[in-house]
Design an enzyme around this catalytic site. Structure first.
Site, mmCIF file in Angstrom:
data_model
loop_
_atom_site.group_PDB
_atom_site.id
_atom_site.type_symbol
_atom_site.label_atom_id
_atom_site.label_comp_id
_atom_site.label_asym_id
_atom_site.label_seq_id
_atom_site.Cartn_x
_atom_site.Cartn_y
_atom_site.Cartn_z
ATOM 1 N N ASP A 30 0.858 -1.191 0.000
ATOM 2 C CA ASP A 30 0.000 0.000 0.000
ATOM 3 C C ASP A 30 0.895 1.242 0.000
ATOM 4 O O ASP A 30 1.863 1.333 0.757
ATOM 5 C CB ASP A 30 -0.897 -0.010 1.247
ATOM 6 C CG ASP A 30 -2.038 0.977 1.146
ATOM 7 O OD1 ASP A 30 -3.198 0.558 1.164
ATOM 8 O OD2 ASP A 30 -1.758 2.214 1.051
ATOM 9 N N ASN A 86 -12.856 -3.144 2.888
ATOM 10 C CA ASN A 86 -13.896 -2.105 2.938
ATOM 11 C C ASN A 86 -14.794 -2.179 1.698
ATOM 12 O O ASN A 86 -14.294 -2.315 0.583
ATOM 13 C CB ASN A 86 -13.244 -0.726 3.015
ATOM 14 C CG ASN A 86 -12.340 -0.602 4.239
ATOM 15 O OD1 ASN A 86 -12.641 -1.149 5.290
ATOM 16 N ND2 ASN A 86 -11.227 0.098 4.092
ATOM 17 N N GLN A 93 -14.360 2.476 1.773
ATOM 18 C CA GLN A 93 -13.744 2.116 0.487
ATOM 19 C C GLN A 93 -13.456 3.370 -0.335
ATOM 20 O O GLN A 93 -14.335 4.220 -0.510
ATOM 21 C CB GLN A 93 -14.674 1.177 -0.305
ATOM 22 C CG GLN A 93 -14.030 0.670 -1.586
ATOM 23 C CD GLN A 93 -14.878 -0.364 -2.339
ATOM 24 O OE1 GLN A 93 -16.047 -0.562 -2.032
ATOM 25 N NE2 GLN A 93 -14.265 -0.997 -3.325
ATOM 26 N N HIS A 99 -10.358 -5.257 -2.830
ATOM 27 C CA HIS A 99 -9.021 -5.446 -2.283
ATOM 28 C C HIS A 99 -9.074 -5.781 -0.806
ATOM 29 O O HIS A 99 -10.000 -5.393 -0.100
ATOM 30 C CB HIS A 99 -8.144 -4.207 -2.512
ATOM 31 C CG HIS A 99 -8.740 -2.939 -1.987
ATOM 32 N ND1 HIS A 99 -9.691 -2.224 -2.690
ATOM 33 C CD2 HIS A 99 -8.537 -2.263 -0.841
ATOM 34 C CE1 HIS A 99 -10.041 -1.149 -1.996
ATOM 35 N NE2 HIS A 99 -9.358 -1.149 -0.858
ATOM 36 N N PHE A 100 -8.059 -6.503 -0.381
ATOM 37 C CA PHE A 100 -7.904 -6.884 1.026
ATOM 38 C C PHE A 100 -6.632 -6.241 1.557
ATOM 39 O O PHE A 100 -5.577 -6.328 0.925
ATOM 40 C CB PHE A 100 -7.810 -8.413 1.158
ATOM 41 C CG PHE A 100 -9.128 -9.104 0.912
ATOM 42 C CD1 PHE A 100 -9.638 -9.209 -0.370
ATOM 43 C CD2 PHE A 100 -9.864 -9.630 1.957
ATOM 44 C CE1 PHE A 100 -10.865 -9.828 -0.606
ATOM 45 C CE2 PHE A 100 -11.089 -10.242 1.736
ATOM 46 C CZ PHE A 100 -11.589 -10.347 0.455
ATOM 47 N N HIS A 101 -6.763 -5.608 2.722
ATOM 48 C CA HIS A 101 -5.600 -5.012 3.388
ATOM 49 C C HIS A 101 -5.024 -6.036 4.370
ATOM 50 O O HIS A 101 -5.752 -6.542 5.223
ATOM 51 C CB HIS A 101 -6.014 -3.803 4.231
ATOM 52 C CG HIS A 101 -6.586 -2.661 3.455
ATOM 53 N ND1 HIS A 101 -5.854 -1.543 3.122
ATOM 54 C CD2 HIS A 101 -7.837 -2.435 2.985
ATOM 55 C CE1 HIS A 101 -6.631 -0.681 2.476
ATOM 56 N NE2 HIS A 101 -7.841 -1.199 2.382
HETATM 57 P P1 5GP Z 1 -9.699 1.486 0.700
HETATM 58 O O1 5GP Z 1 -9.825 2.776 1.447
HETATM 59 O O2 5GP Z 1 -10.416 1.550 -0.622
HETATM 60 O O3 5GP Z 1 -10.069 0.280 1.503
HETATM 61 O O4 5GP Z 1 -8.168 1.306 0.431
HETATM 62 C C1 5GP Z 1 -7.509 1.783 -0.708
HETATM 63 C C2 5GP Z 1 -6.029 1.719 -0.414
HETATM 64 O O5 5GP Z 1 -5.349 1.864 -1.622
HETATM 65 C C3 5GP Z 1 -5.542 2.826 0.525
HETATM 66 O O6 5GP Z 1 -4.952 2.238 1.673
HETATM 67 C C4 5GP Z 1 -4.531 3.584 -0.314
HETATM 68 O O7 5GP Z 1 -3.413 3.974 0.424
HETATM 69 C C5 5GP Z 1 -4.164 2.590 -1.392
HETATM 70 N N1 5GP Z 1 -3.808 3.183 -2.661
HETATM 71 C C6 5GP Z 1 -4.507 4.138 -3.347
HETATM 72 N N2 5GP Z 1 -3.888 4.438 -4.492
HETATM 73 C C7 5GP Z 1 -2.794 3.656 -4.550
HETATM 74 C C8 5GP Z 1 -1.739 3.512 -5.515
HETATM 75 O O8 5GP Z 1 -1.698 4.174 -6.551
HETATM 76 N N3 5GP Z 1 -0.766 2.600 -5.238
HETATM 77 C C9 5GP Z 1 -0.786 1.840 -4.105
HETATM 78 N N4 5GP Z 1 0.216 0.969 -3.931
HETATM 79 N N5 5GP Z 1 -1.749 1.947 -3.173
HETATM 80 C C10 5GP Z 1 -2.742 2.850 -3.401
#
Ligand code: 5GP
Length: 142
Positions: A30, A86, A93, A99-101
């Site tokens: 991330d 999320n 989200q 996606h999974f963190h």
């Molecule tokens: P969400 O909030 O949708 O669950 O998580 C999206 C995640 O994607 C966030 O933790 C954010 O830091 C990550 N993210 C967003 N854009 C990019 C990117 O261009 N490259 C990478 N490696 N991570 C990203």
């Protein structure tokens, strides 16, 4: 239609710190890590989130999650790992490709920048309400 950022990452159109790749799954760091080693695991086939994810996509992700969680744990000897996922904006989200963190957790917060605080306020509800909720959810399984 404009590709979502994670689709561009899968297609190599924008760079990422790749951790793992197979026919169905891609994993990378991330870019705004919550803690040291925060890694994302995504399917190559597009789903917006869990709601439109077909079982095969879920199975492919499920096969890879333990592999990456163990790698992350072994890499830094973290004290635990949270897996977050999320769905929709209200639930946090921000990128609309499933996606999974994988978030390693550290007792030693300073060197691993673990400042994550999870608030999980338990509610007390009565048996009748449990039964009503149970039945309502069961009735909606498709
Ligand atoms: P969400 O909030 O949708 O669950 O998580 C999206 C995640 O994607 C966030 O933790 C954010 O830091 C990550 N993210 C967003 N854009 C990019 C990117 O261009 N490259 C990478 N490696 N991570 C990203």
């Amino acid at each position: 239609m404009e590709k979502i950022i994670f689709e561009k990452i899968i297609d190599g159109e924008i760079p990422s710190y790749k951790i793992y790749e197979d026919e169905h799954v891609y994993s990378f760091l991330d870019v705004f890590p919550i803690t040291k080693g925060h890694t994302l695991v995504i399917p190559k086939k597009h789903s917006r989130n869990i709601f439109d994810c077909d079982p095969e996509v879920a199975a492919n992700i499920g096969r890879v999650l333990p592999k990456i969680a163990n790698a992350v744990k072994n890499a830094y000897g973290c004290d635990g790992v949270n897996i977050f996922q999320n769905n929709e904006e209200y639930a946090g989200q921000s990128v609309f490709h499933l996606h999974f963190h994988i978030v390693p957790r550290y007792k030693n917060k300073d060197t691993n920048f673990d400042n994550l605080e999870i608030k999980w306020p338990p509610q007390k509800i009565e048996s009748d309400e449990f039964k009503e909720i149970q039945q309502t959810i069961i009735n909606n399984i498709k």
